[in-house]
Design a protein around this motif. Sequence first.
Motif, PDB file in Angstrom:
ATOM      1  N   SER A  81       6.890 -17.078   1.684  1.00  0.00           N
ATOM      2  CA  SER A  81       5.539 -16.515   1.519  1.00  0.00           C
ATOM      3  C   SER A  81       5.614 -15.067   1.041  1.00  0.00           C
ATOM      4  CB  SER A  81       4.760 -16.603   2.838  1.00  0.00           C
ATOM      5  OG  SER A  81       4.657 -17.937   3.268  1.00  0.00           O
ATOM      6  N   LEU A  82       6.396 -14.843   0.016  1.00  0.00           N
ATOM      7  CA  LEU A  82       6.624 -13.487  -0.479  1.00  0.00           C
ATOM      8  C   LEU A  82       5.323 -12.826  -0.933  1.00  0.00           C
ATOM      9  CD1 LEU A  82       9.889 -14.099  -2.514  1.00  0.00           C
ATOM     10  CD2 LEU A  82       9.667 -12.604  -0.526  1.00  0.00           C
ATOM     11  N   LYS A  83       5.290 -11.512  -0.729  1.00  0.00           N
ATOM     12  CA  LYS A  83       4.148 -10.695  -1.139  1.00  0.00           C
ATOM     13  C   LYS A  83       4.655  -9.585  -2.059  1.00  0.00           C
ATOM     14  CE  LYS A  83       1.912 -11.318   3.371  1.00  0.00           C
ATOM     15  NZ  LYS A  83       1.352 -10.610   4.559  1.00  0.00           N
ATOM     16  N   PRO A  84       3.800  -9.095  -2.948  1.00  0.00           N
ATOM     17  CA  PRO A  84       4.230  -7.984  -3.807  1.00  0.00           C
ATOM     18  C   PRO A  84       4.745  -6.792  -3.006  1.00  0.00           C
ATOM     19  CG  PRO A  84       2.216  -8.931  -4.659  1.00  0.00           C
ATOM     20  CD  PRO A  84       2.470  -9.600  -3.337  1.00  0.00           C
ATOM     21  N   GLU A  85       4.201  -6.577  -1.813  1.00  0.00           N
ATOM     22  CA  GLU A  85       4.654  -5.457  -0.992  1.00  0.00           C
ATOM     23  C   GLU A  85       6.036  -5.670  -0.393  1.00  0.00           C
ATOM     24  OE1 GLU A  85       1.719  -7.072  -0.783  1.00  0.00           O
ATOM     25  OE2 GLU A  85       1.049  -7.250   1.318  1.00  0.00           O
ATOM     26  N   ASP A  86       6.626  -6.836  -0.597  1.00  0.00           N
ATOM     27  CA  ASP A  86       8.015  -7.063  -0.189  1.00  0.00           C
ATOM     28  C   ASP A  86       8.994  -6.505  -1.222  1.00  0.00           C
ATOM     29  OD1 ASP A  86       7.073 -10.314   1.036  1.00  0.00           O
ATOM     30  OD2 ASP A  86       7.366  -8.470   2.189  1.00  0.00           O
ATOM     31  N   THR A  87       8.477  -6.067  -2.351  1.00  0.00           N
ATOM     32  CA  THR A  87       9.332  -5.505  -3.394  1.00  0.00           C
ATOM     33  C   THR A  87      10.062  -4.272  -2.880  1.00  0.00           C
ATOM     34  OG1 THR A  87       7.944  -6.332  -5.194  1.00  0.00           O
ATOM     35  CG2 THR A  87       9.348  -4.426  -5.672  1.00  0.00           C
ATOM     36  N   ALA A  88      11.383  -4.304  -2.966  1.00  0.00           N
ATOM     37  CA  ALA A  88      12.207  -3.207  -2.448  1.00  0.00           C
ATOM     38  C   ALA A  88      13.667  -3.506  -2.754  1.00  0.00           C
ATOM     39  CB  ALA A  88      12.021  -3.067  -0.939  1.00  0.00           C
ATOM     40  N   VAL A  89      14.506  -2.516  -2.524  1.00  0.00           N
ATOM     41  CA  VAL A  89      15.947  -2.750  -2.484  1.00  0.00           C
ATOM     42  C   VAL A  89      16.284  -3.116  -1.041  1.00  0.00           C
ATOM     43  CG1 VAL A  89      18.241  -1.800  -2.830  1.00  0.00           C
ATOM     44  CG2 VAL A  89      16.367  -1.143  -4.356  1.00  0.00           C
TER      45      VAL A  89
END
Length: 121
Positions: free
Chosen positions: A84-92
């Motif tokens: 259930s990925l969200k754009p706010e999971d974007t990270a290193v």
Amino acid sequence: QVQLVESGGGLGQAGGSLTLSCVASGSIVSISAMRWYRQAPGKQRELVATVNADGTASYADSVKGRFIMSRDKGRNAAYLAMDSLKPEDTAVYYCNLVARTMTYNNLNNYWGQGTQVTVSS
């Protein structure tokens, strides 16, 4: 010397899934915990998930119910299954190992090089 090698990052879609892997190698005597951290642009590094030596896991509120961390003790490996990925999971995403080694009997922290996760909306 301890090395952590992460893999599995990349581009995912909102609502999709990705799984990260981390394999530790070197003169490891015992592992106290393995953790996943993440750092988004312009933000501080944050703890995402922890698995302790006894197998208990804990998660940041922001990923609870969506991410599952597991360990393979035989391989000194850890995995982070992200659903259930969200754009706010974007990270290193960084793998962290807390362990005793043949060189240092006290617990030390070791870090992987990081793997980029980008979630598109």
